[in-house]
Design a protein around this motif. Structure first.
Motif, PDB file in Angstrom:
ATOM      1  N   ALA A   1       0.845  -1.206   0.000  1.00 37.46           N
ATOM      2  CA  ALA A   1       0.000   0.000   0.000  1.00 37.46           C
ATOM      3  C   ALA A   1       0.880   1.255   0.000  1.00 37.46           C
ATOM      4  O   ALA A   1       0.645   2.204  -0.758  1.00 37.46           O
ATOM      5  N   MET A   2       1.909   1.211   0.833  1.00 33.39           N
ATOM      6  CA  MET A   2       2.803   2.355   0.951  1.00 33.39           C
ATOM      7  C   MET A   2       3.584   2.574  -0.355  1.00 33.39           C
ATOM      8  O   MET A   2       3.756   3.694  -0.826  1.00 33.39           O
ATOM      9  N   TRP A   3       4.019   1.475  -0.947  1.00 30.41           N
ATOM     10  CA  TRP A   3       4.848   1.550  -2.161  1.00 30.41           C
ATOM     11  C   TRP A   3       4.027   2.078  -3.336  1.00 30.41           C
ATOM     12  O   TRP A   3       4.488   2.911  -4.125  1.00 30.41           O
ATOM     13  N   LEU A   4       2.778   1.615  -3.460  1.00 29.25           N
ATOM     14  CA  LEU A   4       1.936   2.115  -4.559  1.00 29.25           C
ATOM     15  C   LEU A   4       1.633   3.600  -4.354  1.00 29.25           C
ATOM     16  O   LEU A   4       1.658   4.386  -5.308  1.00 29.25           O
ATOM     17  N   ALA A   5       1.390   3.996  -3.102  1.00 32.05           N
ATOM     18  CA  ALA A   5       1.130   5.425  -2.823  1.00 32.05           C
ATOM     19  C   ALA A   5       2.380   6.244  -3.145  1.00 32.05           C
ATOM     20  O   ALA A   5       2.293   7.335  -3.724  1.00 32.05           O
ATOM     21  N   ALA A   6       3.546   5.716  -2.800  1.00 31.52           N
ATOM     22  CA  ALA A   6       4.797   6.423  -3.091  1.00 31.52           C
ATOM     23  C   ALA A   6       4.978   6.556  -4.601  1.00 31.52           C
ATOM     24  O   ALA A   6       5.303   7.629  -5.113  1.00 31.52           O
ATOM     25  N   THR A   7       4.757   5.458  -5.320  1.00 32.17           N
ATOM     26  CA  THR A   7       4.920   5.472  -6.782  1.00 32.17           C
ATOM     27  C   THR A   7       3.991   6.513  -7.406  1.00 32.17           C
ATOM     28  O   THR A   7       4.410   7.310  -8.256  1.00 32.17           O
ATOM     29  N   ALA A   8       2.738   6.515  -6.953  1.00 33.14           N
ATOM     30  CA  ALA A   8       1.768   7.472  -7.501  1.00 33.14           C
ATOM     31  C   ALA A   8       2.205   8.908  -7.194  1.00 33.14           C
ATOM     32  O   ALA A   8       1.932   9.823  -7.962  1.00 33.14           O
ATOM     33  N   GLY A   9       2.927   9.104  -6.093  1.00 36.95           N
ATOM     34  CA  GLY A   9       3.356  10.445  -5.699  1.00 36.95           C
ATOM     35  C   GLY A   9       4.770  10.768  -6.153  1.00 36.95           C
ATOM     36  O   GLY A   9       5.365  11.743  -5.689  1.00 36.95           O
ATOM     37  N   GLY A  10       5.352   9.932  -7.020  1.00 39.23           N
ATOM     38  CA  GLY A  10       6.674  10.231  -7.589  1.00 39.23           C
ATOM     39  C   GLY A  10       7.845   9.840  -6.697  1.00 39.23           C
ATOM     40  O   GLY A  10       8.982  10.217  -6.972  1.00 39.23           O
ATOM     41  N   LEU A  11       7.584   9.095  -5.631  1.00 38.87           N
ATOM     42  CA  LEU A  11       8.669   8.685  -4.730  1.00 38.87           C
ATOM     43  C   LEU A  11       9.076   7.244  -5.003  1.00 38.87           C
ATOM     44  O   LEU A  11       8.269   6.418  -5.433  1.00 38.87           O
ATOM     45  N   SER A  12      10.331   6.958  -4.699  1.00 37.06           N
ATOM     46  CA  SER A  12      10.874   5.618  -4.905  1.00 37.06           C
ATOM     47  C   SER A  12      11.056   4.942  -3.543  1.00 37.06           C
ATOM     48  O   SER A  12      11.415   5.595  -2.563  1.00 37.06           O
ATOM     49  N   VAL A  13      10.803   3.639  -3.497  1.00 36.96           N
ATOM     50  CA  VAL A  13      10.945   2.869  -2.247  1.00 36.96           C
ATOM     51  C   VAL A  13      11.932   1.733  -2.493  1.00 36.96           C
ATOM     52  O   VAL A  13      11.839   1.050  -3.518  1.00 36.96           O
ATOM     53  N   VAL A  14      12.877   1.540  -1.581  1.00 35.18           N
ATOM     54  CA  VAL A  14      13.789   0.390  -1.677  1.00 35.18           C
ATOM     55  C   VAL A  14      13.834  -0.324  -0.325  1.00 35.18           C
ATOM     56  O   VAL A  14      14.221   0.276   0.678  1.00 35.18           O
ATOM     57  N   PRO A  15      13.406  -1.599  -0.282  1.00 34.80           N
ATOM     58  CA  PRO A  15      13.517  -2.339   0.979  1.00 34.80           C
ATOM     59  C   PRO A  15      14.979  -2.625   1.306  1.00 34.80           C
ATOM     60  O   PRO A  15      15.797  -2.829   0.410  1.00 34.80           O
TER      61      PRO A  15
END
Ligand SMILES: Cc1cc2nc3c(=O)[nH]c(=O)nc-3n(C[C@H](O)[C@H](O)[C@H](O)COP(=O)(O)O)c2cc1C
Length: 328
Positions: A258-272
């Motif tokens: 959920a967090m990763w999709l929200a980040a993607t939609a907001g232009g942010l990148s997530v790396v575990p």
């Protein structure tokens, strides 16, 4: 019950849901899941043959990965107008049966097609983030999005907390680098096949600075990936659980997605950054020194901005539907 409410799930819709679910992130792109369908239900099972024996003996990352797939399935089904009712761990005697979705026809969710696009776009981009700081409120909002899925997500915004986290991230990487079984396992999942594992191309950035320290994948030859160490501007979010068990892991995976999709939609990148939790010693230290006993750390993530206009990354492959979906 009306006729429509008992309508059988069309095969094309089932395929789209499971295909969307397989776009989920998974540790080393192991895709450790199986789906079993009946007329209106879809069961999610962990596939323990795909568990990483050296670095994931308990199956934490395996179940977190399945949780991410479960969230993806819910997003896609809802977007397509088949909102699911989910029962997690429906049979205590079958621990690998992680969830059952009952799908009934409804109306496609508003913004559904954007959500489907976001599922396609999300990926792990390990290239160095820009130096634009991610505002604390953005990181906290992402943590709140994850929290809506029944996990506890903590934004590490305090300087000394971050300092301790960074030290443990590096310690975990060093400790794993000294474990031949962990090193061999990572090697096994690099360029593994056309349908799973991490292609070295996905570790390659086009704009790089030489010599940066990297954590996972740092010893992979012929890649110019860089910047896995935590920078001042990066956001850090840790997913944690009251318990360190399958129920918490599954929820953490849903929250991660959920967090990763929200980040993607907001232009942010997530790396575990999962090594710090994989290693028992750093996991215990993280719990006491960073979380002050607040919960069990389950997965740490780094959040940042990618430079605009960067070239696309090589995307990680997925197993075909026939390998992951069993029909009645
Ligand atoms: C539980 C979990 C742990 C992960 N750990 C790491 C990690 O420590 N370092 C890393 O670079 N990527 C990590 N990843 C990202 C996976 O490698 C990635 O999701 C997978 O290769 C599929 O690629 P994609 O996310 O681009 O679709 C992790 C993902 C999950 C779900």
């Amino acid at each position: 019950m009306s006729r429509t409410r008992t309508r059988t799930l069309p095969l094309a819709v089932l395929h789209r849901i499971v295909e969307g679910a397989t776009r989920a992130p998974s540790v080393h792109n192991t895709q450790p899941w199986r789906w079993r369908a009946t007329d209106r239900t879809l069961d999610l099972l962990a596939d323990p043959r795909r568990r990483l024996a050296a670095t994931d003996p308990a199956g934490r990352n395996m179940v977190i990965s399945c949780g991410a797939a479960l969230h993806h399935a819910q997003v896609v089904a809802t977007a397509l107008g088949w909102p699911p009712v989910v029962t997690r761990h429906p049979d205590p005697d079958r621990p690998d049966l992680l969830a059952r979705l009952v799908l009934a026809p409804g109306v496609p969710a508003p913004g559904g097609s954007e959500l489907l696009d976001t599922v396609e776009q999300r990926c792990t981009d390990r290239r160095r983030f820009t130096s634009w700081p991610v505002p604390d409120e953005r990181v906290q909002r992402l943590a709140a999005v994850a929290g809506e899925w029944g996990t506890t997500a903590v934004a590490l915004t305090d300087t000394s907390q971050r300092f301790r986290a960074e030290r443990l991230i590096l310690e975990a990487a060093d400790r794993q680098a000294r474990r031949p079984a962990a090193v061999a396992e990572q090697r096994d999942w690099l360029d593994r096949s056309a349908v799973d594992g991490v292609p070295t191309g996905a570790l390659t950035g086009s704009e790089v600075a030489a010599g940066a320290h990297r954590t996972r994948f740092e010893d992979v030859p012929d890649t110019d990936l860089e910047g896995q160490d935590v920078q001042l501007a990066d956001g850090l979010v840790v997913l944690c659980g009251r318990d360190d068990d399958r129920a918490s892991w599954l929820r953490a995976g849903e929250g991660l997605s959920a967090m990763w999709l929200a980040a993607t939609a907001g232009g942010l990148s997530v790396v575990p950054l999962s090594q710090v939790v994989e290693d028992e010693t750093t996991r215990a230290s993280f719990r006491t020194q960073v979380l002050a006993g607040l919960g069990h750390p389950l997965l740490l993530t780094r959040v940042g901005w990618q430079a605009i206009g960067r070239s696309d990354l090589v995307r990680t492959p997925r197993r075909p539907l026939a390998e992951v979906l069993e029909l009645p």
